[in-house]
Design an enzyme around this catalytic site. Structure first.
Site, PDB file in Angstrom:
ATOM      1  N   ASP A  78      28.215  37.518  44.147  1.00 32.57           N
ATOM      2  CA  ASP A  78      28.244  38.929  44.552  1.00 32.57           C
ATOM      3  C   ASP A  78      28.547  39.819  43.350  1.00 32.57           C
ATOM      4  O   ASP A  78      29.500  40.590  43.356  1.00 32.57           O
ATOM      5  CB  ASP A  78      29.301  39.124  45.646  1.00 32.57           C
ATOM      6  N   GLY A 137      36.752  44.098  51.528  1.00 29.51           N
ATOM      7  CA  GLY A 137      35.406  43.565  51.345  1.00 29.51           C
ATOM      8  C   GLY A 137      34.916  42.943  52.627  1.00 29.51           C
ATOM      9  O   GLY A 137      35.540  43.081  53.689  1.00 29.51           O
ATOM     10  N   LEU A 179      44.617  47.642  48.166  1.00 30.40           N
ATOM     11  CA  LEU A 179      43.872  47.906  46.933  1.00 30.40           C
ATOM     12  C   LEU A 179      42.376  47.960  47.171  1.00 30.40           C
ATOM     13  O   LEU A 179      41.649  48.669  46.471  1.00 30.40           O
ATOM     14  CB  LEU A 179      44.185  46.829  45.891  1.00 30.40           C
ATOM     15  N   GLY A 180      41.901  47.188  48.139  1.00 29.45           N
ATOM     16  CA  GLY A 180      40.476  47.171  48.407  1.00 29.45           C
ATOM     17  C   GLY A 180      40.157  46.286  49.594  1.00 29.45           C
ATOM     18  O   GLY A 180      40.948  45.426  49.985  1.00 29.45           O
ATOM     19  N   VAL A 192      42.633  43.102  50.109  1.00 32.88           N
ATOM     20  CA  VAL A 192      43.513  42.840  48.974  1.00 32.88           C
ATOM     21  C   VAL A 192      44.607  43.899  48.935  1.00 32.88           C
ATOM     22  O   VAL A 192      44.320  45.101  49.002  1.00 32.88           O
ATOM     23  CB  VAL A 192      42.736  42.830  47.643  1.00 32.88           C
ATOM     24  N   LYS A 244      45.535  38.510  48.656  1.00 35.47           N
ATOM     25  CA  LYS A 244      44.350  38.598  49.512  1.00 35.47           C
ATOM     26  C   LYS A 244      44.560  37.892  50.837  1.00 35.47           C
ATOM     27  O   LYS A 244      44.950  36.727  50.888  1.00 35.47           O
ATOM     28  CB  LYS A 244      43.126  38.015  48.808  1.00 35.47           C
TER      29      LYS A 244
END
Length: 280
Positions: A147, A24, A21-22, A29, A50
């Site tokens: 953040d 960082g 999904l993403g 994730v 995660k």
């Protein structure tokens, strides 16, 4: 604990990874199916899961850092903050991870791509208030996000959700002696939204979260980021922002933290005012 470049498809005999999904600075994730809940007939058995990214997996305290993020996220119970479910370890794979609600919608960075001129105030105002409500509550709980940026804010049918507390910290976690993220490990901050004092190596604070939120609101109202400025450099009022709201937002965007003489709650109050009718 360490993690291979590609995790197994099944974790802890229960979570089947489906897709990324993403990613960082700290982790990755995934969308995952909770096969246990699915077996008991749960209609919404998908979660977000995660894992630590390759940058952190070799650190000796990496799993503790991940738990710290989970604990911070779990401590914030607010409609506009992502819900954390559980922290688990796949013993066979030596992989730590935590699960949270699977959010549906689009992140604000994607929304900004689709709305390069910014959002009309009647659409922007409720989003700004929800974001500031979430941050005001997290600060009241002794939690700093660390953040705040469009990519860490999801817009869906239920409004905004703030997520990714990987660079954040909570008073309870600090009191318990859990390790925090050392910024020397990676270039943690996103310069366009990080308060200048963070970029200079200063400590995270509620004022720094405020600055990040103000940058997000400015961009939503202008279609452009405030950009890097000198303390005495003026900033134009965003085209979509009502005149009476500008003094408070401008104060929140002060480069010098000593001049950022406003709180998240006070900015929320200023942006919550209605426009005066033109005929008064």
């Amino acid at each position: 604990m360490s993690t291979p470049p590609s995790p197994p498809n099944l974790l802890a005999g229960r979570y089947q990874l489906e897709r990324v999904l993403g990613t960082g600075g700290m982790g990755v994730v995934y969308r995952a199916r909770d096969l246990l809940h699915e077996a008991f007939g749960e209609p919404n058995a998908s979660v977000a899961l995660k894992l630590l990214g390759e940058t952190f997996c070799a650190c000796p305290d990496a799993h503790v850092l991940l738990y710290s993020e989970f604990a911070v996220t779990r401590s914030v119970q607010h409609p506009q903050v992502v819900r954390a479910f559980s922290f688990e370890v796949d013993i066979d794979q030596q992989l730590a991870f935590f699960t949270m609600e699977l959010m549906h919608g689009m992140t604000l960075d994607r929304l900004l791509v689709e709305c390069p001129e910014g959002l009309p105030w009647q659409e922007l105002q409720p989003l700004a208030l929800q974001l500031l409500d979430a941050l005001a509550y997290t600060h009241w709980q002794g939690v700093l996000h660390g953040d705040v940026k469009p990519a860490n804010i999801m817009l869906g049918e239920q409004g905004l959700r703030v997520f990714d507390f990987g660079l954040g910290q909570g008073a309870a976690q600090m009191a318990a002696g859990l390790p925090g993220l050392s910024r020397s490990r990676l270039n943690a901050w996103t310069p366009a939204y990080a308060a200048p004092e963070l970029m200079a190596g200063g400590a995270l604070s509620a004022s720094a979260d405020l600055y990040g939120a103000a940058c997000v609101i400015y961009e939503l109202a202008q279609g452009q980021r405030p950009g890097t400025r000198q303390p005495d450099q003026p900033l134009p009022r965003p085209r979509r922002l009502p005149t009476q709201c500008w003094p408070a937002l401008r104060t929140a965007l002060a480069v010098d933290p000593a001049c950022r003489s406003i709180t998240v709650a006070q900015l929320r109050e200023a942006l919550g005012t209605r426009r005066r009718p033109w005929f008064l």
